[in-house]
Scaffold this active site. Structure first.
Site, PDB file in Angstrom:
ATOM      1  N   ARG A 268      11.668  -5.552   5.402  1.00  0.00           N
ATOM      2  CA  ARG A 268      11.469  -4.117   5.139  1.00  0.00           C
ATOM      3  C   ARG A 268      12.441  -3.268   5.965  1.00  0.00           C
ATOM      4  O   ARG A 268      12.636  -3.510   7.142  1.00  0.00           O
ATOM      5  CB  ARG A 268      10.034  -3.719   5.475  1.00  0.00           C
ATOM      6  CG  ARG A 268       9.815  -2.209   5.297  1.00  0.00           C
ATOM      7  CD  ARG A 268       8.381  -1.822   5.232  1.00  0.00           C
ATOM      8  NE  ARG A 268       7.605  -2.261   6.377  1.00  0.00           N
ATOM      9  CZ  ARG A 268       6.291  -2.125   6.472  1.00  0.00           C
ATOM     10  NH1 ARG A 268       5.620  -1.569   5.483  1.00  0.00           N
ATOM     11  NH2 ARG A 268       5.650  -2.555   7.536  1.00  0.00           N
TER      12      ARG A 268
ATOM     13  N   ARG B 215      -0.734  -8.499  13.750  1.00  0.00           N
ATOM     14  CA  ARG B 215      -1.323  -7.563  12.781  1.00  0.00           C
ATOM     15  C   ARG B 215      -2.126  -8.315  11.723  1.00  0.00           C
ATOM     16  O   ARG B 215      -3.203  -7.858  11.311  1.00  0.00           O
ATOM     17  CB  ARG B 215      -0.215  -6.738  12.116  1.00  0.00           C
ATOM     18  CG  ARG B 215       0.384  -5.707  13.056  1.00  0.00           C
ATOM     19  CD  ARG B 215       1.768  -5.276  12.618  1.00  0.00           C
ATOM     20  NE  ARG B 215       1.765  -4.545  11.375  1.00  0.00           N
ATOM     21  CZ  ARG B 215       2.844  -4.373  10.625  1.00  0.00           C
ATOM     22  NH1 ARG B 215       3.999  -4.880  10.984  1.00  0.00           N
ATOM     23  NH2 ARG B 215       2.761  -3.690   9.503  1.00  0.00           N
TER      24      ARG B 215
ATOM     25  N   ARG C  31      -9.962   0.658   8.684  1.00  0.00           N
ATOM     26  CA  ARG C  31      -9.469  -0.679   8.996  1.00  0.00           C
ATOM     27  C   ARG C  31     -10.484  -1.485   9.785  1.00  0.00           C
ATOM     28  O   ARG C  31     -10.226  -2.633  10.133  1.00  0.00           O
ATOM     29  CB  ARG C  31      -8.230  -0.542   9.867  1.00  0.00           C
ATOM     30  CG  ARG C  31      -7.012  -1.078   9.214  1.00  0.00           C
ATOM     31  CD  ARG C  31      -5.880  -0.849  10.166  1.00  0.00           C
ATOM     32  NE  ARG C  31      -4.925  -0.053   9.490  1.00  0.00           N
ATOM     33  CZ  ARG C  31      -3.678  -0.427   9.276  1.00  0.00           C
ATOM     34  NH1 ARG C  31      -3.228  -1.539   9.732  1.00  0.00           N
ATOM     35  NH2 ARG C  31      -2.873   0.345   8.621  1.00  0.00           N
TER      36      ARG C  31
ATOM     37  N   ARG D 276      11.189  -1.314  11.434  1.00  0.00           N
ATOM     38  CA  ARG D 276      10.080  -0.883  12.292  1.00  0.00           C
ATOM     39  C   ARG D 276       9.892  -1.864  13.445  1.00  0.00           C
ATOM     40  O   ARG D 276      10.016  -3.072  13.257  1.00  0.00           O
ATOM     41  CB  ARG D 276       8.778  -0.834  11.465  1.00  0.00           C
ATOM     42  CG  ARG D 276       8.589   0.475  10.742  1.00  0.00           C
ATOM     43  CD  ARG D 276       7.452   0.471   9.763  1.00  0.00           C
ATOM     44  NE  ARG D 276       6.186  -0.083  10.199  1.00  0.00           N
ATOM     45  CZ  ARG D 276       5.072  -0.080   9.471  1.00  0.00           C
ATOM     46  NH1 ARG D 276       5.085   0.480   8.267  1.00  0.00           N
ATOM     47  NH2 ARG D 276       3.960  -0.612   9.908  1.00  0.00           N
TER      48      ARG D 276
ATOM     49  N   LYS E  96       0.837  -1.212   0.000  1.00  0.00           N
ATOM     50  CA  LYS E  96       0.000   0.000   0.000  1.00  0.00           C
ATOM     51  C   LYS E  96       0.874   1.264   0.000  1.00  0.00           C
ATOM     52  O   LYS E  96       0.666   2.167  -0.803  1.00  0.00           O
ATOM     53  CB  LYS E  96      -0.938   0.014   1.225  1.00  0.00           C
ATOM     54  CG  LYS E  96      -1.913  -1.150   1.277  1.00  0.00           C
ATOM     55  CD  LYS E  96      -2.887  -1.028   2.431  1.00  0.00           C
ATOM     56  CE  LYS E  96      -2.259  -1.114   3.800  1.00  0.00           C
ATOM     57  NZ  LYS E  96      -1.634  -2.425   4.128  1.00  0.00           N
TER      58      LYS E  96
HETATM   59  P1  AP5 Z   1       4.761  -1.579   1.941  1.00  0.00           P
HETATM   60  O1  AP5 Z   1       4.415  -0.791   0.731  1.00  0.00           O
HETATM   61  O2  AP5 Z   1       5.579  -0.905   2.995  1.00  0.00           O
HETATM   62  O3  AP5 Z   1       3.480  -2.303   2.549  1.00  0.00           O
HETATM   63  P2  AP5 Z   1       2.176  -1.730   3.231  1.00  0.00           P
HETATM   64  O4  AP5 Z   1       1.026  -2.408   2.579  1.00  0.00           O
HETATM   65  O5  AP5 Z   1       2.185  -0.238   3.250  1.00  0.00           O
HETATM   66  O6  AP5 Z   1       2.356  -2.370   4.662  1.00  0.00           O
HETATM   67  P3  AP5 Z   1       2.364  -1.781   6.122  1.00  0.00           P
HETATM   68  O7  AP5 Z   1       2.992  -2.843   6.978  1.00  0.00           O
HETATM   69  O8  AP5 Z   1       3.019  -0.426   6.179  1.00  0.00           O
HETATM   70  O9  AP5 Z   1       0.886  -1.667   6.403  1.00  0.00           O
HETATM   71  P4  AP5 Z   1       0.243  -1.687   7.744  1.00  0.00           P
HETATM   72  O10 AP5 Z   1      -1.120  -1.547   7.285  1.00  0.00           O
HETATM   73  O11 AP5 Z   1       0.503  -2.783   8.674  1.00  0.00           O
HETATM   74  O12 AP5 Z   1       0.982  -0.518   8.526  1.00  0.00           O
HETATM   75  P5  AP5 Z   1       0.572   0.965   8.817  1.00  0.00           P
HETATM   76  O13 AP5 Z   1       1.785   1.781   8.785  1.00  0.00           O
HETATM   77  O14 AP5 Z   1      -0.608   1.366   8.015  1.00  0.00           O
HETATM   78  O15 AP5 Z   1       5.558  -2.881   1.434  1.00  0.00           O
HETATM   79  C1  AP5 Z   1       6.058  -3.835   2.358  1.00  0.00           C
HETATM   80  C2  AP5 Z   1       7.435  -4.292   1.926  1.00  0.00           C
HETATM   81  O16 AP5 Z   1       7.335  -5.088   0.743  1.00  0.00           O
HETATM   82  C3  AP5 Z   1       8.394  -3.158   1.584  1.00  0.00           C
HETATM   83  O17 AP5 Z   1       9.664  -3.458   2.062  1.00  0.00           O
HETATM   84  C4  AP5 Z   1       8.362  -3.079   0.040  1.00  0.00           C
HETATM   85  O18 AP5 Z   1       9.589  -2.629  -0.465  1.00  0.00           O
HETATM   86  C5  AP5 Z   1       8.065  -4.512  -0.343  1.00  0.00           C
HETATM   87  N1  AP5 Z   1       7.207  -4.622  -1.506  1.00  0.00           N
HETATM   88  C6  AP5 Z   1       6.130  -3.851  -1.806  1.00  0.00           C
HETATM   89  N2  AP5 Z   1       5.541  -4.260  -2.955  1.00  0.00           N
HETATM   90  C7  AP5 Z   1       6.269  -5.344  -3.370  1.00  0.00           C
HETATM   91  C8  AP5 Z   1       6.168  -6.235  -4.490  1.00  0.00           C
HETATM   92  N3  AP5 Z   1       5.202  -6.069  -5.412  1.00  0.00           N
HETATM   93  N4  AP5 Z   1       7.054  -7.241  -4.593  1.00  0.00           N
HETATM   94  C9  AP5 Z   1       8.054  -7.400  -3.671  1.00  0.00           C
HETATM   95  N5  AP5 Z   1       8.212  -6.581  -2.590  1.00  0.00           N
HETATM   96  C10 AP5 Z   1       7.336  -5.574  -2.441  1.00  0.00           C
HETATM   97  O19 AP5 Z   1       0.014   0.810  10.326  1.00  0.00           O
HETATM   98  C11 AP5 Z   1       0.896   0.535  11.407  1.00  0.00           C
HETATM   99  C12 AP5 Z   1       0.092   0.444  12.685  1.00  0.00           C
HETATM  100  O20 AP5 Z   1      -0.562   1.698  12.963  1.00  0.00           O
HETATM  101  C13 AP5 Z   1      -1.044  -0.590  12.710  1.00  0.00           C
HETATM  102  O21 AP5 Z   1      -0.598  -1.891  13.003  1.00  0.00           O
HETATM  103  C14 AP5 Z   1      -1.959   0.005  13.799  1.00  0.00           C
HETATM  104  O22 AP5 Z   1      -1.461  -0.278  15.081  1.00  0.00           O
HETATM  105  C15 AP5 Z   1      -1.839   1.496  13.545  1.00  0.00           C
HETATM  106  N6  AP5 Z   1      -2.888   1.961  12.629  1.00  0.00           N
HETATM  107  C16 AP5 Z   1      -2.699   2.477  11.387  1.00  0.00           C
HETATM  108  N7  AP5 Z   1      -3.870   2.771  10.813  1.00  0.00           N
HETATM  109  C17 AP5 Z   1      -4.831   2.447  11.714  1.00  0.00           C
HETATM  110  C18 AP5 Z   1      -6.244   2.491  11.695  1.00  0.00           C
HETATM  111  N8  AP5 Z   1      -6.924   2.939  10.617  1.00  0.00           N
HETATM  112  N9  AP5 Z   1      -6.923   2.070  12.791  1.00  0.00           N
HETATM  113  C19 AP5 Z   1      -6.272   1.619  13.874  1.00  0.00           C
HETATM  114  N10 AP5 Z   1      -4.928   1.532  13.952  1.00  0.00           N
HETATM  115  C20 AP5 Z   1      -4.212   1.937  12.883  1.00  0.00           C
END
Ligand code: AP5
Length: 211
Positions: free
Chosen positions: A123, A171, A89, A160, A14
């Site tokens: 990552r 998660r 979410r 992270r 994402k």
């Molecule tokens: P990346 O693009 O970083 O993945 P992502 O989908 O953004 O994953 P996240 O782990 O950041 O999402 P998340 O939803 O858990 O975390 P968030 O920060 O929102 O890609 C991942 C890796 O793969 C990278 O290294 C990339 O290079 C690689 N990659 C990408 N595409 C690829 C491909 N096609 N092929 C190969 N490699 C690839 O949330 C963190 C925390 O915040 C949550 O756990 C929660 O505690 C809190 N939080 C955030 N939003 C909310 C909400 N709405 N409600 C409640 N709590 C929340």
């Protein structure tokens, strides 16, 4: 108007894809995870509260998260659209969002759980304030040119806290229980994308659908 939600499990890409979508359509990338991490780093009141949940892989409470998004969507740069990454979410968050704005597209990036673990363990992020948009991966791609060092600014890369295996499993459990019901919630609006392809191919598939 492009008001877009990016949906999909942790590590599906994402954040990676949001950067390209934001550049192409000139709309802001709003990541609730990035907002929480910024506040944690700067030890704000919000950051102290969010930290209680994030590092163990739990979701931050809905009312707190909803307020942040509501404030952000009121900003001027959202007039032509936005990309919501990591919000909503839960069903209550989706209900709250419906009160705030309409949504034009829900892009669902799908990958299996085993890919999530492999990717997230690999990552690496840059600690530099100007490199928040850079996401590296030592297991997949993009790899940094020099191990442990940011290609753009030369600072050290870090993992992270919630990218440790136990937190990743928690998660994923949260995703399957609380977030995946949103796929039915948004029904016909959902555009499914195969997230297991190379990054460039995934980008192309998303652009083909959004164009
Ligand atoms: P990346 O693009 O970083 O993945 P992502 O989908 O953004 O994953 P996240 O782990 O950041 O999402 P998340 O939803 O858990 O975390 P968030 O920060 O929102 O890609 C991942 C890796 O793969 C990278 O290294 C990339 O290079 C690689 N990659 C990408 N595409 C690829 C491909 N096609 N092929 C190969 N490699 C690839 O949330 C963190 C925390 O915040 C949550 O756990 C929660 O505690 C809190 N939080 C955030 N939003 C909310 C909400 N709405 N409600 C409640 N709590 C929340």
């Amino acid at each position: 108007m492009k008001r877009i939600i990016l949906l999909g499990p942790q590590g599906c890409g994402k954040g990676t894809q949001a950067k390209f979508i934001s550049e192409k359509y000139e709309i802001p990338h709003i990541s609730t995870g990035d907002i929480f991490r910024y506040n944690i780093k700067n030890k704000t009141e919000l950051g102290v509260e969010a930290l209680k949940y994030i590092n163990d892989g739990n979701l931050v409470p809905d009312d707190l998260t909803n307020r942040i998004v509501e404030d952000r969507l009121k900003q001027e740069d959202c007039v032509n659209g936005f990309i919501l990454d990591g919000f909503p979410r839960t069903i209550p968050q989706a209900d709250a969002l419906r009160e705030m704005t309409d949504i034009d597209y829900v892009v669902l990036i799908e990958i299996p759980d085993e890919d999530v673990i492999f990717r997230l363990e690999g990552r690496r992020m840059c600690s530099g304030e100007n490199c928040k948009d850079l996401i590296y991966n030592i297991n997949t791609s993009p790899k940094p040119q020099n191990e442990g060092v940011c290609d753009r600014c030369g600072r050290g890369l870090y993992q992270r806290d919630d990218d440790k295996v136990e937190a990743i499993r928690k998660r994923l459990q949260e995703y399957h229980e609380k977030t995946s019901p949103l796929i039915d919630y948004y029904g016909d609006k959902v555009i499914s994308i195969d997230g297991t392809k190379d990054i460039e191919e995934v980008t192309k598939d998303i652009f083909d659908k959004l164009d």
